[in-house]
Motif scaffolding. Structure first.
Motif, PDB file in Angstrom:
ATOM      1  N   LEU A 384       0.854  -1.281  -0.004  1.00 54.40           N
ATOM      2  CA  LEU A 384      -0.067  -0.058   0.179  1.00 54.40           C
ATOM      3  C   LEU A 384       0.710   1.212  -0.080  1.00 54.40           C
ATOM      4  O   LEU A 384       0.541   2.314  -0.495  1.00 54.40           O
ATOM      5  CB  LEU A 384      -0.850   0.084   1.247  1.00 54.40           C
ATOM      6  CG  LEU A 384      -2.098  -0.988   1.093  1.00 54.40           C
ATOM      7  CD1 LEU A 384      -2.832  -1.094   2.499  1.00 54.40           C
ATOM      8  CD2 LEU A 384      -2.805  -0.874   0.187  1.00 54.40           C
ATOM      9  N   SER A 385       1.912   1.192   0.779  1.00 54.00           N
ATOM     10  CA  SER A 385       2.794   2.455   0.701  1.00 54.00           C
ATOM     11  C   SER A 385       3.600   2.921  -0.676  1.00 54.00           C
ATOM     12  O   SER A 385       3.984   3.724  -0.698  1.00 54.00           O
ATOM     13  CB  SER A 385       3.984   2.177   1.835  1.00 54.00           C
ATOM     14  OG  SER A 385       5.152   1.395   1.463  1.00 54.00           O
ATOM     15  N   ARG A 386       3.525   1.715  -1.380  1.00 55.76           N
ATOM     16  CA  ARG A 386       4.405   1.698  -2.814  1.00 55.76           C
ATOM     17  C   ARG A 386       3.389   1.708  -3.861  1.00 55.76           C
ATOM     18  O   ARG A 386       3.622   1.249  -4.910  1.00 55.76           O
ATOM     19  CB  ARG A 386       5.301   0.916  -2.730  1.00 55.76           C
ATOM     20  CG  ARG A 386       6.383   0.898  -1.643  1.00 55.76           C
ATOM     21  CD  ARG A 386       7.604  -0.166  -1.849  1.00 55.76           C
ATOM     22  NE  ARG A 386       8.473   0.342  -2.937  1.00 55.76           N
ATOM     23  CZ  ARG A 386       9.565  -0.593  -3.175  1.00 55.76           C
ATOM     24  NH1 ARG A 386       9.822  -1.829  -2.409  1.00 55.76           N
ATOM     25  NH2 ARG A 386      10.219  -0.162  -4.070  1.00 55.76           N
ATOM     26  N   SER A 387       2.126   2.270  -3.659  1.00 52.51           N
ATOM     27  CA  SER A 387       1.190   2.344  -4.733  1.00 52.51           C
ATOM     28  C   SER A 387       1.424   2.912  -5.931  1.00 52.51           C
ATOM     29  O   SER A 387       0.989   2.461  -6.890  1.00 52.51           O
ATOM     30  CB  SER A 387      -0.257   2.748  -3.966  1.00 52.51           C
ATOM     31  OG  SER A 387      -1.286   2.831  -5.172  1.00 52.51           O
ATOM     32  N   ALA A 388       1.959   4.262  -5.786  1.00 53.34           N
ATOM     33  CA  ALA A 388       2.709   4.725  -7.016  1.00 53.34           C
ATOM     34  C   ALA A 388       3.477   3.747  -8.106  1.00 53.34           C
ATOM     35  O   ALA A 388       3.545   3.892  -9.121  1.00 53.34           O
ATOM     36  CB  ALA A 388       3.055   6.098  -6.400  1.00 53.34           C
ATOM     37  N   GLU A 389       4.479   3.181  -7.169  1.00 50.26           N
ATOM     38  CA  GLU A 389       5.409   2.331  -7.879  1.00 50.26           C
ATOM     39  C   GLU A 389       4.715   1.215  -8.643  1.00 50.26           C
ATOM     40  O   GLU A 389       4.929   0.931  -9.835  1.00 50.26           O
ATOM     41  CB  GLU A 389       6.538   1.821  -6.901  1.00 50.26           C
ATOM     42  CG  GLU A 389       7.493   2.989  -6.424  1.00 50.26           C
ATOM     43  CD  GLU A 389       8.399   2.252  -5.651  1.00 50.26           C
ATOM     44  OE1 GLU A 389       9.028   1.206  -5.922  1.00 50.26           O
ATOM     45  OE2 GLU A 389       8.423   2.655  -4.393  1.00 50.26           O
ATOM     46  N   VAL A 390       3.625   0.921  -8.286  1.00 47.18           N
ATOM     47  CA  VAL A 390       2.689  -0.507  -8.309  1.00 47.18           C
ATOM     48  C   VAL A 390       2.186   0.064  -9.960  1.00 47.18           C
ATOM     49  O   VAL A 390       2.074  -0.364 -10.980  1.00 47.18           O
ATOM     50  CB  VAL A 390       1.572  -0.971  -7.576  1.00 47.18           C
ATOM     51  CG1 VAL A 390       0.912  -2.076  -8.393  1.00 47.18           C
ATOM     52  CG2 VAL A 390       2.433  -1.531  -6.277  1.00 47.18           C
ATOM     53  N   THR A 391       1.512   1.241  -9.610  1.00 46.35           N
ATOM     54  CA  THR A 391       0.764   2.153 -10.899  1.00 46.35           C
ATOM     55  C   THR A 391       1.810   2.177 -12.235  1.00 46.35           C
ATOM     56  O   THR A 391       1.334   1.874 -13.273  1.00 46.35           O
ATOM     57  CB  THR A 391       0.341   3.151 -10.385  1.00 46.35           C
ATOM     58  OG1 THR A 391      -0.741   3.148  -9.365  1.00 46.35           O
ATOM     59  CG2 THR A 391      -0.572   3.908 -11.776  1.00 46.35           C
ATOM     60  N   ALA A 392       3.010   2.626 -11.840  1.00 54.18           N
ATOM     61  CA  ALA A 392       3.956   2.833 -12.800  1.00 54.18           C
ATOM     62  C   ALA A 392       4.501   1.707 -13.532  1.00 54.18           C
ATOM     63  O   ALA A 392       4.684   1.580 -14.553  1.00 54.18           O
ATOM     64  CB  ALA A 392       5.285   3.511 -12.070  1.00 54.18           C
TER      65      ALA A 392
END
Length: 440
Positions: A384-392
């Motif tokens: 959850l804390s790395r949601s932006a990386e998952v999206t990228a």
């Protein structure tokens, strides 16, 4: 259950489904076709069940799907927020727990504490449907598709659908050891910094149980990303490790080379049914869950066939109670549809029976389910804390909610004691008795 009724949901509730790629997630983007009567019956059954649980249910107008709304003091019941009750009951009435999961992916319900909510439901799973209606289970559950069977070709497809998603995706939430199985902590609760050592502690315990040392000829069924193979080789073992995941094999080879043990480890794309040779020890960590009940005799038969005289097979396995396993075995679930196609978590009884039928004896069996709950909590928080990386990486809104639910659902299974994780040692105790019905 405490029911809170703010203003009725408006058309904005559909915004969650509007974020879903209909081509990739067709059954999430659209509501199932069903009768108003079926939806009404589902509503009555679910509302009746929820009134008996330590949950608060809140009906709210639509908001951003990922918004969490903490309510109440610490220790108060978790809140399940229905953003589109009609869609929620319609999906459950049509597809049962598959619909429950798809409704979350669509943003039609949420919770201020997802794990706590799912833990309540898991603890009371046997009470959710009235006894008189359990015999009609077939009305809302689906049979597993034959395409998910773990034939040699089917197993390769099923593994590809999960483990070949992206090595970078798994790296967003796993620790630097890239170990995708339960850790063994020195103490609980634990923090993120404790996870690598806890994974090494688990691996070392398995290698100790296998008697791994200088000169040991060790076979690993299910490579993961190579951490166990590396640690076995550092003890002086010769390791053959096999996987069906091309992504995992490619990264495992690099990590093994970086560790300086490439001369002692071979990594192959190979199905366990096609293995040959005899080994001092066979280790298989949380791989049996992907085998499927129809192929348990072949799996345990392979363990027996591949062990040298006096050798040990060491398994780490997630387990569930036998009766629940029987109920789940032929059912197409949300997990089997979206996360682990073809998989089935065994019971300890099933493992014992299959071992005996193959001519093996269980000589050690220890569990530590609380440690898996803690492992999953750390994975979920990191994800959850790395949601932006998952999206990228190209993973969309529905995928992120699916993966969050998968991690939370699994954690709840261990917190509720619905699931356990065991480390087992099997030895050759007798001649094989022939196959036995895996679901007896």
């Amino acid at each position: 259950m405490t029911l809170t009724l703010p203003p009725a949901p408006d058309s904005g509730t559909r915004a969650g489904r509007d974020l879903v790629d209909a081509e990739r997630w067709p059954d999430v983007a659209r509501l199932p076709r069903t009768s108003a009567l079926r939806t009404a019956v589902a509503r009555r059954i679910v509302e009746r069940a929820l009134t008996r649980l330590p949950l608060r249910v809140r009906i709210a107008a639509a908001e951003t799907c990922d918004t969490r709304q903490p309510e109440g003091a610490a220790g108060s019941p978790p809140t399940l927020t229905l953003r589109d009750p009609e869609a929620f009951y319609r999906r459950i009435g049509t597809d049962g727990l598959i619909g429950f999961g798809e409704s979350y992916m669509a943003g039609e319900w949420d919770s201020d504490d997802l794990v706590a909510t799912l833990t309540v439901l898991a603890r009371h799973v046997d009470d959710l449907v009235p006894q008189a209606l359990r015999r009609m289970r077939g009305a809302w559950v689906h049979r597993r598709p034959t395409s998910d069977l773990n034939t040699v070709d089917g197993a390769r497809r099923n593994i590809h659908r999960h483990y070949d998603l992206s090595n970078d995706l798994f790296a967003t939430f796993l620790d630097p050891t890239l170990t995708y199985s339960s850790a063994l902590f020195a103490s609980l609760p634990a923090g993120p910094a404790d996870l690598p050592a806890a994974q090494h502690r688990k691996i070392d315990r398995l290698l100790d149980l296998a008697g791994t040392g200088p000169g040991t000829h060790l076979l690993e069924i299910g490579t993961g990303w190579g951490e166990l193979a590396v640690r076995a080789a550092l003890r002086g073992a010769r390791v053959r490790t096999v996987t069906l995941s091309q992504e995992q094999r490619a990264l495992a080879l690099r990590r093994i080379a970086d560790a300086g043990v490439a001369d002692r480890v071979t990594v192959e794309l190979c199905d366990y049914r096609r293995l040959d040779g005899r080994y001092d020890a066979v280790v298989s960590v949380e791989m049996i869950e992907a085998v499927g009940a129809a192929y348990w005799p072949a799996y345990f038969g392979a363990l027996r066939r591949l062990l040298a005289p006096g050798g040990r097979a060491v398994l780490q396995a997630i387990t569930m109670p036998h009766e629940r396993m029987l109920n789940t075995a032929r059912t197409h679930t949300w997990i089997s549809k979206y996360v682990f196609p073809g998989g089935l978590i065994p019971s300890r009884e099933a493992i014992s029976r299959q071992s005996e039928a193959a001519g093996l004896r269980v000589v050690h069996d220890a569990g530590y389910g609380d440690h898996y709950a803690e492992t999953l909590r750390l994975w979920r928080e990191r994800f959850l804390s790395r949601s932006a990386e998952v999206t990228a990486l190209g993973f969309d809104h529905a995928f992120r909610r699916m993966w969050e639910l998968y991690l939370a659902y699994s954690e709840a299974g261990f917190r509720s004691r619905y699931l356990d994780v065991r480390q087992l040692v099997l030895t050759g105790g007798s001649e094989p008795h022939g196959t036995t019905g895996a679901l007896a």
